[in-house]
Scaffold this motif. Structure first.
Motif, mmCIF file in Angstrom:
data_model
loop_
_atom_site.group_PDB
_atom_site.id
_atom_site.type_symbol
_atom_site.label_atom_id
_atom_site.label_comp_id
_atom_site.label_asym_id
_atom_site.label_seq_id
_atom_site.Cartn_x
_atom_site.Cartn_y
_atom_site.Cartn_z
ATOM 1 N N MET A 30 0.849 -1.193 0.000
ATOM 2 C CA MET A 30 0.000 0.000 0.000
ATOM 3 C C MET A 30 0.882 1.239 0.000
ATOM 4 N N LEU A 31 0.483 2.242 -0.766
ATOM 5 C CA LEU A 31 1.220 3.491 -0.881
ATOM 6 C C LEU A 31 0.280 4.649 -0.607
ATOM 7 N N ARG A 32 0.788 5.683 0.074
ATOM 8 C CA ARG A 32 0.005 6.907 0.257
ATOM 9 C C ARG A 32 0.965 8.086 0.303
ATOM 10 N N GLU A 33 0.415 9.273 0.079
ATOM 11 C CA GLU A 33 1.189 10.505 0.051
ATOM 12 C C GLU A 33 0.765 11.361 1.225
ATOM 13 N N SER A 34 1.688 12.076 1.822
ATOM 14 C CA SER A 34 1.407 12.792 3.065
ATOM 15 C C SER A 34 0.325 13.861 2.937
ATOM 16 N N GLU A 35 0.175 14.472 1.783
ATOM 17 C CA GLU A 35 -0.823 15.526 1.627
ATOM 18 C C GLU A 35 -2.246 14.986 1.507
ATOM 19 N N GLN A 36 -2.411 13.732 1.126
ATOM 20 C CA GLN A 36 -3.726 13.090 1.037
ATOM 21 C C GLN A 36 -3.639 11.670 1.591
ATOM 22 N N PRO A 37 -3.437 11.520 2.893
ATOM 23 C CA PRO A 37 -3.223 10.186 3.468
ATOM 24 C C PRO A 37 -4.438 9.271 3.382
ATOM 25 N N GLU A 38 -5.608 9.833 3.126
ATOM 26 C CA GLU A 38 -6.805 8.995 2.995
ATOM 27 C C GLU A 38 -6.868 8.279 1.646
ATOM 28 N N VAL A 39 -6.066 8.725 0.683
ATOM 29 C CA VAL A 39 -6.008 8.083 -0.636
ATOM 30 C C VAL A 39 -4.890 7.050 -0.599
ATOM 31 N N ILE A 40 -5.265 5.793 -0.730
ATOM 32 C CA ILE A 40 -4.298 4.697 -0.639
ATOM 33 C C ILE A 40 -4.313 3.899 -1.934
ATOM 34 N N LEU A 41 -3.139 3.767 -2.542
ATOM 35 C CA LEU A 41 -2.984 2.943 -3.734
ATOM 36 C C LEU A 41 -2.498 1.568 -3.312
ATOM 37 N N THR A 42 -2.995 0.540 -3.944
ATOM 38 C CA THR A 42 -2.527 -0.809 -3.647
ATOM 39 C C THR A 42 -1.976 -1.454 -4.912
ATOM 40 N N THR A 43 -0.987 -2.290 -4.721
ATOM 41 C CA THR A 43 -0.376 -3.010 -5.821
ATOM 42 C C THR A 43 0.251 -4.282 -5.259
ATOM 43 N N THR A 44 0.831 -5.061 -6.116
ATOM 44 C CA THR A 44 1.551 -6.255 -5.665
ATOM 45 C C THR A 44 3.040 -5.950 -5.622
ATOM 46 N N GLN A 45 3.784 -6.771 -4.911
ATOM 47 C CA GLN A 45 5.229 -6.592 -4.852
ATOM 48 C C GLN A 45 5.845 -6.683 -6.243
ATOM 49 N N ALA A 46 5.397 -7.644 -7.028
ATOM 50 C CA ALA A 46 5.952 -7.827 -8.371
ATOM 51 C C ALA A 46 5.667 -6.631 -9.265
ATOM 52 N N ALA A 47 4.453 -6.111 -9.225
ATOM 53 C CA ALA A 47 4.102 -4.960 -10.064
ATOM 54 C C ALA A 47 4.885 -3.720 -9.642
ATOM 55 N N LEU A 48 5.042 -3.495 -8.350
ATOM 56 C CA LEU A 48 5.800 -2.339 -7.874
ATOM 57 C C LEU A 48 7.267 -2.475 -8.271
ATOM 58 N N ARG A 49 7.815 -3.654 -8.142
ATOM 59 C CA ARG A 49 9.204 -3.902 -8.538
ATOM 60 C C ARG A 49 9.398 -3.601 -10.020
ATOM 61 N N THR A 50 8.465 -4.043 -10.863
ATOM 62 C CA THR A 50 8.544 -3.786 -12.300
ATOM 63 C C THR A 50 8.461 -2.295 -12.595
ATOM 64 N N PHE A 51 7.559 -1.592 -11.916
ATOM 65 C CA PHE A 51 7.408 -0.147 -12.106
ATOM 66 C C PHE A 51 8.687 0.597 -11.716
ATOM 67 N N ILE A 52 9.267 0.254 -10.573
ATOM 68 C CA ILE A 52 10.484 0.930 -10.111
ATOM 69 C C ILE A 52 11.635 0.691 -11.077
ATOM 70 N N ARG A 53 11.788 -0.539 -11.547
ATOM 71 C CA ARG A 53 12.850 -0.831 -12.516
ATOM 72 C C ARG A 53 12.662 -0.029 -13.799
ATOM 73 N N ALA A 54 11.430 0.076 -14.273
ATOM 74 C CA ALA A 54 11.150 0.842 -15.493
ATOM 75 C C ALA A 54 11.443 2.324 -15.277
ATOM 76 N N ALA A 55 11.073 2.858 -14.124
ATOM 77 C CA ALA A 55 11.340 4.271 -13.830
ATOM 78 C C ALA A 55 12.840 4.532 -13.769
ATOM 79 N N LYS A 56 13.587 3.646 -13.122
ATOM 80 C CA LYS A 56 15.034 3.808 -13.037
ATOM 81 C C LYS A 56 15.686 3.721 -14.412
#
Length: 68
Positions: A30-56
């Motif tokens: 689960m991910l959230r941002e400090s300015e809107q902590p009530e908004v929570i994004l969910t993902t899987t470990q594999a999907a987040l890992r793929t996203f981070i690698r692509a961003a890098k």
């Protein structure tokens, strides 16, 4: 939703715009941002890992340039 142990990203500095992450049930992240902590994004470990690698690797750099 059960109580979560949110951890601030080590890349976040003091003040606003901090990213927090917490482990959810099973494989959920689960991910959230400090300015809107009530908004929570969910993902899987594999999907987040793929996203981070692509961003890098710069695969989203064109999106940042388009918003300038």
């Amino acid at each position: 939703m059960p109580e979560c142990r949110w951890q601030k990203s080590s890349y976040s500095v003091e003040g606003s715009n901090c990213l927090y992450v917490a482990a959810g049930e099973s494989d959920t992240i689960m991910l959230r941002e400090s300015e809107q902590p009530e908004v929570i994004l969910t993902t899987t470990q594999a999907a987040l890992r793929t996203f981070i690698r692509a961003a890098k690797a710069g695969q989203f750099d064109h999106a940042a340039k388009a918003n300038r």
